[in-house]
Design a protein around this motif. Structure first.
Motif, PDB file in Angstrom:
ATOM      1  N   GLY A  96      56.989  32.332  42.406  1.00 14.33           N
ATOM      2  CA  GLY A  96      57.142  30.974  41.908  1.00 14.33           C
ATOM      3  C   GLY A  96      57.002  29.919  42.982  1.00 14.33           C
ATOM      4  N   ASP A  97      56.473  30.323  44.140  1.00 18.98           N
ATOM      5  CA  ASP A  97      56.358  29.390  45.256  1.00 18.98           C
ATOM      6  C   ASP A  97      54.917  29.042  45.619  1.00 18.98           C
ATOM      7  N   GLY A  98      53.948  29.589  44.864  1.00 18.02           N
ATOM      8  CA  GLY A  98      52.541  29.317  45.156  1.00 18.02           C
ATOM      9  C   GLY A  98      52.068  29.956  46.449  1.00 18.02           C
ATOM     10  N   ASP A  99      52.853  30.866  47.006  1.00 14.11           N
ATOM     11  CA  ASP A  99      52.534  31.468  48.293  1.00 14.11           C
ATOM     12  C   ASP A  99      52.449  32.995  48.226  1.00 14.11           C
ATOM     13  N   HIS A 100      52.953  33.584  47.155  1.00 14.55           N
ATOM     14  CA  HIS A 100      52.940  35.035  46.969  1.00 14.55           C
ATOM     15  C   HIS A 100      52.279  35.322  45.621  1.00 14.55           C
ATOM     16  N   TRP A 101      51.066  35.835  45.684  1.00 11.61           N
ATOM     17  CA  TRP A 101      50.267  36.013  44.474  1.00 11.61           C
ATOM     18  C   TRP A 101      50.041  37.480  44.144  1.00 11.61           C
ATOM     19  N   GLY A 102      49.876  37.742  42.877  1.00 10.52           N
ATOM     20  CA  GLY A 102      49.405  39.021  42.380  1.00 10.52           C
ATOM     21  C   GLY A 102      48.070  38.769  41.711  1.00 10.52           C
ATOM     22  N   ALA A 103      47.112  39.660  41.931  1.00 15.97           N
ATOM     23  CA  ALA A 103      45.800  39.521  41.302  1.00 15.97           C
ATOM     24  C   ALA A 103      45.388  40.858  40.707  1.00 15.97           C
ATOM     25  N   ARG A 104      44.963  40.799  39.465  1.00 15.45           N
ATOM     26  CA  ARG A 104      44.397  41.968  38.788  1.00 15.45           C
ATOM     27  C   ARG A 104      42.919  41.651  38.592  1.00 15.45           C
ATOM     28  N   VAL A 105      42.051  42.413  39.271  1.00 14.42           N
ATOM     29  CA  VAL A 105      40.622  42.127  39.274  1.00 14.42           C
ATOM     30  C   VAL A 105      39.874  43.309  38.668  1.00 14.42           C
ATOM     31  N   THR A 106      39.078  43.024  37.646  1.00 14.38           N
ATOM     32  CA  THR A 106      38.263  44.038  36.988  1.00 14.38           C
ATOM     33  C   THR A 106      36.801  43.668  37.199  1.00 14.38           C
ATOM     34  N   SER A 107      36.021  44.617  37.752  1.00 15.13           N
ATOM     35  CA  SER A 107      34.606  44.334  38.022  1.00 15.13           C
ATOM     36  C   SER A 107      33.806  45.632  38.082  1.00 15.13           C
ATOM     37  N   ALA A 108      32.587  45.584  37.568  1.00 16.81           N
ATOM     38  CA  ALA A 108      31.675  46.727  37.662  1.00 16.81           C
ATOM     39  C   ALA A 108      31.253  46.969  39.105  1.00 16.81           C
ATOM     40  N   ALA A 109      31.407  45.972  39.971  1.00 15.57           N
ATOM     41  CA  ALA A 109      31.038  46.109  41.383  1.00 15.57           C
ATOM     42  C   ALA A 109      31.893  47.162  42.088  1.00 15.57           C
ATOM     43  N   ALA A 129      37.307  40.077  51.256  1.00 19.13           N
ATOM     44  CA  ALA A 129      36.146  39.389  51.833  1.00 19.13           C
ATOM     45  C   ALA A 129      35.786  38.158  51.009  1.00 19.13           C
ATOM     46  N   ALA A 130      35.944  38.256  49.694  1.00 17.24           N
ATOM     47  CA  ALA A 130      35.648  37.122  48.818  1.00 17.24           C
ATOM     48  C   ALA A 130      36.609  35.967  49.064  1.00 17.24           C
ATOM     49  N   ILE A 131      37.868  36.300  49.309  1.00 16.76           N
ATOM     50  CA  ILE A 131      38.876  35.262  49.530  1.00 16.76           C
ATOM     51  C   ILE A 131      38.681  34.612  50.892  1.00 16.76           C
ATOM     52  N   GLY A 132      38.275  35.404  51.863  1.00 21.36           N
ATOM     53  CA  GLY A 132      38.029  34.855  53.190  1.00 21.36           C
ATOM     54  C   GLY A 132      39.201  35.090  54.129  1.00 21.36           C
ATOM     55  N   PRO A 133      39.157  34.458  55.280  1.00 23.78           N
ATOM     56  CA  PRO A 133      40.153  34.715  56.330  1.00 23.78           C
ATOM     57  C   PRO A 133      41.496  34.023  56.103  1.00 23.78           C
ATOM     58  N   THR A 134      41.749  33.559  54.893  1.00 20.53           N
ATOM     59  CA  THR A 134      42.989  32.832  54.627  1.00 20.53           C
ATOM     60  C   THR A 134      44.176  33.742  54.371  1.00 20.53           C
ATOM     61  N   VAL A 135      43.946  35.043  54.121  1.00 18.17           N
ATOM     62  CA  VAL A 135      45.055  35.967  53.879  1.00 18.17           C
ATOM     63  C   VAL A 135      45.875  36.044  55.167  1.00 18.17           C
ATOM     64  N   GLY A 136      47.164  35.791  55.034  1.00 14.65           N
ATOM     65  CA  GLY A 136      48.044  35.766  56.189  1.00 14.65           C
ATOM     66  C   GLY A 136      48.223  34.362  56.737  1.00 14.65           C
ATOM     67  N   GLY A 137      47.371  33.427  56.285  1.00 15.17           N
ATOM     68  CA  GLY A 137      47.473  32.029  56.700  1.00 15.17           C
ATOM     69  C   GLY A 137      47.864  31.184  55.503  1.00 15.17           C
ATOM     70  N   ASP A 138      46.850  30.531  54.905  1.00 17.32           N
ATOM     71  CA  ASP A 138      47.110  29.735  53.701  1.00 17.32           C
ATOM     72  C   ASP A 138      47.614  30.598  52.558  1.00 17.32           C
ATOM     73  N   LEU A 139      47.137  31.819  52.504  1.00 13.16           N
ATOM     74  CA  LEU A 139      47.588  32.778  51.489  1.00 13.16           C
ATOM     75  C   LEU A 139      48.491  33.781  52.178  1.00 13.16           C
ATOM     76  N   HIS A 140      49.776  33.654  51.937  1.00 11.44           N
ATOM     77  CA  HIS A 140      50.751  34.481  52.660  1.00 11.44           C
ATOM     78  C   HIS A 140      50.729  35.932  52.194  1.00 11.44           C
ATOM     79  N   ALA A 141      50.668  36.154  50.880  1.00 12.59           N
ATOM     80  CA  ALA A 141      50.743  37.520  50.366  1.00 12.59           C
ATOM     81  C   ALA A 141      49.940  37.649  49.081  1.00 12.59           C
ATOM     82  N   LEU A 142      49.235  38.779  48.949  1.00 10.44           N
ATOM     83  CA  LEU A 142      48.470  39.059  47.742  1.00 10.44           C
ATOM     84  C   LEU A 142      48.681  40.514  47.358  1.00 10.44           C
ATOM     85  N   ALA A 143      49.315  40.740  46.216  1.00 17.70           N
ATOM     86  CA  ALA A 143      49.454  42.079  45.649  1.00 17.70           C
ATOM     87  C   ALA A 143      48.230  42.288  44.762  1.00 17.70           C
TER      88      ALA A 143
END
Length: 77
Positions: free
Chosen positions: A28-41, A56-70
């Protein structure tokens, strides 16, 4: 500044145009996200390779602007 869920989704879909992306703000803080991604790729790729594609799609922001991604990745049914 935290990365917006819509921006994360936009970046994933830009790299994986067929992707279905469901974003959840886990804390609920906009800093810890969960993503469910479905793709034929993801076909024929290991789970680690699938996750690397998404990071790679998100870029080098993981750990910076994006603190956590489940991340969960799936192939279309």
């Amino acid at each position: 500044m935290a990365m917006d869920g819509e921006e994360i989704e936009r970046r994933i879909k830009a790299a994986l145009p067929d992707a279905e992306v469901i974003m959840v703000d886990l804390a609920g803080d906009g800093d810890h996200w969960g993503a469910r991604v479905t793709s034929a790729a993801f076909a024929g790729k290991s789970r680690v390779q699938q996750h690397k594609l998404v990071y790679a799609a998100i870029g080098p922001t993981v750990g910076g602007d994006l603190h956590a991604l489940a991340l969960q990745t799936f192939l279309p049914a």
